[in-house]
Write a protein that holds these residues in place. Structure first.
Motif, PDB file in Angstrom:
ATOM      1  N   VAL A 204       0.834  -1.203   0.000  1.00 30.31           N
ATOM      2  CA  VAL A 204       0.000   0.000   0.000  1.00 30.31           C
ATOM      3  C   VAL A 204       0.873   1.259   0.000  1.00 30.31           C
ATOM      4  N   GLN A 205       1.850   1.308   0.942  1.00 30.49           N
ATOM      5  CA  GLN A 205       2.612   2.546   1.149  1.00 30.49           C
ATOM      6  C   GLN A 205       3.669   2.781   0.074  1.00 30.49           C
ATOM      7  N   VAL A 206       4.221   1.699  -0.476  1.00 34.79           N
ATOM      8  CA  VAL A 206       5.308   1.869  -1.445  1.00 34.79           C
ATOM      9  C   VAL A 206       4.818   1.654  -2.877  1.00 34.79           C
ATOM     10  N   LYS A 207       4.068   0.561  -3.083  1.00 39.13           N
ATOM     11  CA  LYS A 207       3.619   0.279  -4.449  1.00 39.13           C
ATOM     12  C   LYS A 207       2.319   0.986  -4.799  1.00 39.13           C
ATOM     13  N   GLY A 208       1.639   1.541  -3.773  1.00 41.45           N
ATOM     14  CA  GLY A 208       0.433   2.302  -4.036  1.00 41.45           C
ATOM     15  C   GLY A 208      -0.781   1.458  -4.391  1.00 41.45           C
ATOM     16  N   LEU A 209      -0.768   0.173  -4.013  1.00 36.82           N
ATOM     17  CA  LEU A 209      -1.943  -0.675  -4.256  1.00 36.82           C
ATOM     18  C   LEU A 209      -3.105  -0.258  -3.346  1.00 36.82           C
ATOM     19  N   GLY A 210      -4.330  -0.495  -3.792  1.00 36.95           N
ATOM     20  CA  GLY A 210      -5.495  -0.270  -2.942  1.00 36.95           C
ATOM     21  C   GLY A 210      -5.543  -1.327  -1.855  1.00 36.95           C
ATOM     22  N   ARG A 211      -6.277  -1.025  -0.773  1.00 39.11           N
ATOM     23  CA  ARG A 211      -6.336  -1.955   0.366  1.00 39.11           C
ATOM     24  C   ARG A 211      -6.796  -3.352  -0.054  1.00 39.11           C
ATOM     25  N   ALA A 212      -7.862  -3.405  -0.837  1.00 34.10           N
ATOM     26  CA  ALA A 212      -8.437  -4.705  -1.196  1.00 34.10           C
ATOM     27  C   ALA A 212      -7.473  -5.494  -2.068  1.00 34.10           C
ATOM     28  N   GLN A 213      -6.897  -4.795  -3.015  1.00 37.10           N
ATOM     29  CA  GLN A 213      -5.940  -5.422  -3.927  1.00 37.10           C
ATOM     30  C   GLN A 213      -4.724  -5.946  -3.156  1.00 37.10           C
ATOM     31  N   ALA A 214      -4.252  -5.119  -2.194  1.00 34.94           N
ATOM     32  CA  ALA A 214      -3.096  -5.510  -1.394  1.00 34.94           C
ATOM     33  C   ALA A 214      -3.430  -6.720  -0.527  1.00 34.94           C
ATOM     34  N   ALA A 215      -4.634  -6.720   0.059  1.00 38.65           N
ATOM     35  CA  ALA A 215      -5.028  -7.841   0.918  1.00 38.65           C
ATOM     36  C   ALA A 215      -5.078  -9.135   0.110  1.00 38.65           C
ATOM     37  N   ASP A 216      -5.552  -9.010  -1.104  1.00 36.73           N
ATOM     38  CA  ASP A 216      -5.622 -10.159  -2.006  1.00 36.73           C
ATOM     39  C   ASP A 216      -4.226 -10.724  -2.276  1.00 36.73           C
ATOM     40  N   ALA A 217      -3.323  -9.830  -2.653  1.00 38.55           N
ATOM     41  CA  ALA A 217      -1.943 -10.244  -2.923  1.00 38.55           C
ATOM     42  C   ALA A 217      -1.295 -10.785  -1.653  1.00 38.55           C
ATOM     43  N   GLY A 218      -1.601 -10.130  -0.512  1.00 42.27           N
ATOM     44  CA  GLY A 218      -1.033 -10.557   0.765  1.00 42.27           C
ATOM     45  C   GLY A 218      -1.449 -11.971   1.130  1.00 42.27           C
ATOM     46  N   ARG A 219      -2.741 -12.277   0.933  1.00 42.38           N
ATOM     47  CA  ARG A 219      -3.228 -13.627   1.252  1.00 42.38           C
ATOM     48  C   ARG A 219      -2.562 -14.672   0.362  1.00 42.38           C
ATOM     49  N   LYS A 220      -2.403 -14.326  -0.903  1.00 47.25           N
ATOM     50  CA  LYS A 220      -1.739 -15.274  -1.814  1.00 47.25           C
ATOM     51  C   LYS A 220      -0.318 -15.571  -1.341  1.00 47.25           C
ATOM     52  N   THR A 221       0.379 -14.501  -0.897  1.00 42.23           N
ATOM     53  CA  THR A 221       1.759 -14.705  -0.472  1.00 42.23           C
ATOM     54  C   THR A 221       1.816 -15.493   0.832  1.00 42.23           C
ATOM     55  N   LEU A 222       0.881 -15.199   1.757  1.00 41.88           N
ATOM     56  CA  LEU A 222       0.854 -15.961   3.011  1.00 41.88           C
ATOM     57  C   LEU A 222       0.553 -17.435   2.730  1.00 41.88           C
ATOM     58  N   ALA A 223      -0.307 -17.685   1.744  1.00 47.80           N
ATOM     59  CA  ALA A 223      -0.613 -19.077   1.390  1.00 47.80           C
ATOM     60  C   ALA A 223       0.648 -19.777   0.907  1.00 47.80           C
ATOM     61  N   LYS A 224       1.491 -19.034   0.209  1.00 45.67           N
ATOM     62  CA  LYS A 224       2.736 -19.590  -0.315  1.00 45.67           C
ATOM     63  C   LYS A 224       3.676 -20.067   0.795  1.00 45.67           C
ATOM     64  N   VAL A 225       3.633 -19.388   1.944  1.00 48.02           N
ATOM     65  CA  VAL A 225       4.472 -19.835   3.071  1.00 48.02           C
ATOM     66  C   VAL A 225       3.648 -20.645   4.075  1.00 48.02           C
ATOM     67  N   ASN A 226       2.479 -21.117   3.610  1.00 51.53           N
ATOM     68  CA  ASN A 226       1.605 -21.987   4.417  1.00 51.53           C
ATOM     69  C   ASN A 226       1.101 -21.334   5.699  1.00 51.53           C
ATOM     70  N   LEU A 227       0.781 -20.040   5.638  1.00 46.46           N
ATOM     71  CA  LEU A 227       0.318 -19.364   6.846  1.00 46.46           C
ATOM     72  C   LEU A 227      -0.980 -18.609   6.617  1.00 46.46           C
ATOM     73  N   LEU A 228      -1.734 -19.010   5.612  1.00 49.66           N
ATOM     74  CA  LEU A 228      -2.967 -18.293   5.315  1.00 49.66           C
ATOM     75  C   LEU A 228      -3.895 -18.265   6.531  1.00 49.66           C
ATOM     76  N   GLU A 229      -3.921 -19.372   7.296  1.00 46.15           N
ATOM     77  CA  GLU A 229      -4.841 -19.426   8.437  1.00 46.15           C
ATOM     78  C   GLU A 229      -4.396 -18.507   9.580  1.00 46.15           C
ATOM     79  N   LYS A 230      -3.168 -17.970   9.514  1.00 46.79           N
ATOM     80  CA  LYS A 230      -2.687 -17.068  10.576  1.00 46.79           C
ATOM     81  C   LYS A 230      -2.744 -15.602  10.142  1.00 46.79           C
ATOM     82  N   ALA A 231      -3.409 -15.325   9.020  1.00 43.99           N
ATOM     83  CA  ALA A 231      -3.403 -13.975   8.441  1.00 43.99           C
ATOM     84  C   ALA A 231      -3.796 -12.906   9.459  1.00 43.99           C
ATOM     85  N   ASP A 232      -4.766 -13.194  10.333  1.00 41.81           N
ATOM     86  CA  ASP A 232      -5.272 -12.159  11.235  1.00 41.81           C
ATOM     87  C   ASP A 232      -4.688 -12.235  12.640  1.00 41.81           C
TER      88      ASP A 232
END
Lengths: 233, 262
Positions: free
Chosen positions: B124-152
């Motif tokens: 959000v702060q550096v790449k200027g993505l919108g919140r929803a878009q960033a959250a989407d990308a963030g979840r995908k990346t967390l899934a990649k390190v097997n931590l999607l269930e710990k997102a919150d």
């Protein structure tokens, strides 16, 4: 003996004047809110300047903090109300005066910004530098890191210390009657001129201050507990 | 998020990098190139300058002399026509750092943000993505390190290994051209290092360009394309894992390896 004791504990006279006293309390609250806001803003700038990379800023902000931390609020209040207008009038070669309320807010705000700047400095220093480096490594600017990472964490760490200073500040608002801000102490003194019964009047004022502060402190503790429960270390 | 890189060309190049702290010269002229998609591991005793070298690569430390190039672009410096070197604008350094992911020994997660917020903050702060878009990308990346269930979850509720995987996700979400790992498993309990090494192994297999400072010699040998042994700020041994681990020519390197492998 028992008669004087009974008199001192009988607060019915204080109760009779409750609206006047509450109007006074409102003045204390206004002075408190305005000077707390002023102190907070000044303290943030001064506290950050004390950690600045620029030497001049560091020296100036340290001098500011030391000056106002080591001057009694009472002396500062008198100076701002009586001396500052004379100084400004001479400088501008025009008549200048401060309202009692403004003088009180200015004096207390500046005095407590000295204390609070120490708290701000310590709070910001307590944030591990690794948190800043993590932000830098992601390409964040120093300002973004300050705004999003350092200050939000520092505020939580500063809270207990800042709270005790705000309690002191609220207590210190009791001196503003000396420049004729119509606060609790001012109202009680006026009633006392009429009634000549200092015991119940001043006892009531003391109890009222105490109650207000306990109520405020408790509600803030509940709030910060809620923050802690969200899992912040 | 494709980066315009010629396949196999050097993504990161450092040329005669020196760094002194006061009179203490920590790096004494280091040069190497890292081809795209390769893994370089830096080993050496503590105090040999490994971490300092890594921190010079993304300019967390400013080299005293020498240059670092990211994808052909000089990092952190502007060289004027008359040859004088001036520090680059902070915004330029930031723009280049955003293309270099870094993972720290102490994780350095921000404790007042959830795992997901840690990952999305820079999006959000550096790449200027919108919140929803960033959250989407963030979840995908967390899934990649097997931590999607710990997102919150907040970092304080996560184990060290999980925290480090969130930190990897935070760097990875920026789609960096290269990732730097500064002793990423050194502050973890032995039973937690495996999950972090597994994520790093997976990244290497996917072709992420990586520079790894580590004490995990088995991992270094298995994953690296090239290994550098640093000694007192010099490259003392340099080669394939086979060359460095099996038949090192440097006596110091041999002694170092026998002390850490025993």
């Amino acid at each position: 003996m028992s008669e004087t004791l009974r008199q001192s504990l009988d607060l019915s006279l204080f109760w009779e004047y409750r609206y006047t006293v509450l109007a006074g309390l409102a003045q204390n609250v206004y002075v408190f809110l305005a000077s707390a806001a002023l102190a907070l803003v000044l303290a943030l700038f001064v506290g950050l300047s004390r950690l600045s990379r620029h030497r001049v800023l560091r020296v100036l902000s340290t001098a500011y903090a030391e000056l106002f931390r080591n001057t009694p609020e009472f002396v500062l209040l008198i100076w701002v109300y009586y001396v500052l207008p004379i100084l400004i009038s001479k400088l501008l070669a025009a008549k200048f005066s401060l309202s009692p309320f403004l003088a009180a807010v200015l004096a207390l705000g500046v005095a407590y910004s000295g204390f609070l700047s120490e708290t701000v400095r310590a709070g910001i220093q307590s944030i591990p530098h690794g948190h800043v480096e993590a932000g830098l490594s992601l390409g964040m600017s120093r300002f973004t890191i300050l705004r999003r990472i350092v200050i939000p964490q520092a505020i939580r760490r500063m809270l207990p210390e800042a709270l005790s200073q705000f309690v002191s500040l609220f207590k210190a608002t009791s001196i503003v009657s000396l420049v004729a801000v119509p606060d609790i102490m001012y109202q009680v003194s006026m009633i006392n001129v009429d009634q000549m019964r200092p015991l119940p009047l001043y006892t009531g004022a003391a109890l009222l201050f105490c109650l207000v502060i306990i109520a405020a402190t408790q509600s803030i503790n509940i709030l910060s507990d809620r923050w802690r429960k969200r899992g912040w270390a | 998020m494709l980066s315009p890189v010629s396949a196999g060309g050097p993504i990161l190049r450092c040329s005669n990098v020196r760094k002194s702290f006061g009179t203490n010269e920590v790096l004494r002229g280091i040069s190497f190139e890292i081809p795209t998609g390769s893994v370089l591991t830096i080993i050496g005793a503590s105090g040999s300058g490994k971490s300092t070298l890594l921190r010079c690569l993304n300019h967390l430390e400013q080299p005293t002399s020498g240059e670092v190039y990211l994808d052909g672009e000089l990092m952190g410096l502007r060289i004027k026509p008359n040859g004088t070197r001036v520090p680059d604008k902070a915004a330029n350094i930031g723009r280049m750092r955003a293309q270099i992911g870094m993972v720290f020994q102490q994780f350095n997660l921000w404790p007042h943000m959830t795992a997901l917020q840690n990952v999305t903050e820079a999006l959000v702060q550096v790449k200027g993505l919108g919140r929803a878009q960033a959250a989407d990308a963030g979840r995908k990346t967390l899934a990649k390190v097997n931590l999607l269930e710990k997102a919150d979850e907040y970092p304080a509720r996560l184990s060290g290994g999980q925290q480090q995987r969130v930190a990897i996700a935070r760097a990875l979400a920026m789609a960096p051209k290269v990732m730097l790992f500064d002793e990423a498993t050194s502050s973890l309990d032995p039973e937690l290092t495996g999950e972090v090494l597994e994520v790093m192994r997976q990244l290497a297999h996917e072709g992420m360009t990586m520079v790894v400072v580590t004490h995990e010699m088995g991992f270094a040998r298995e994953v690296s394309d090239r290994v550098i042994f640093l000694h007192e700020g010099h490259v003392d041994q340099d080669g394939t894992p086979e060359e460095v681990f099996v038949k090192p020519t440097s006596e110091r390197c041999r002694r170092f390896l026998s002390s850490v492998l025993s």
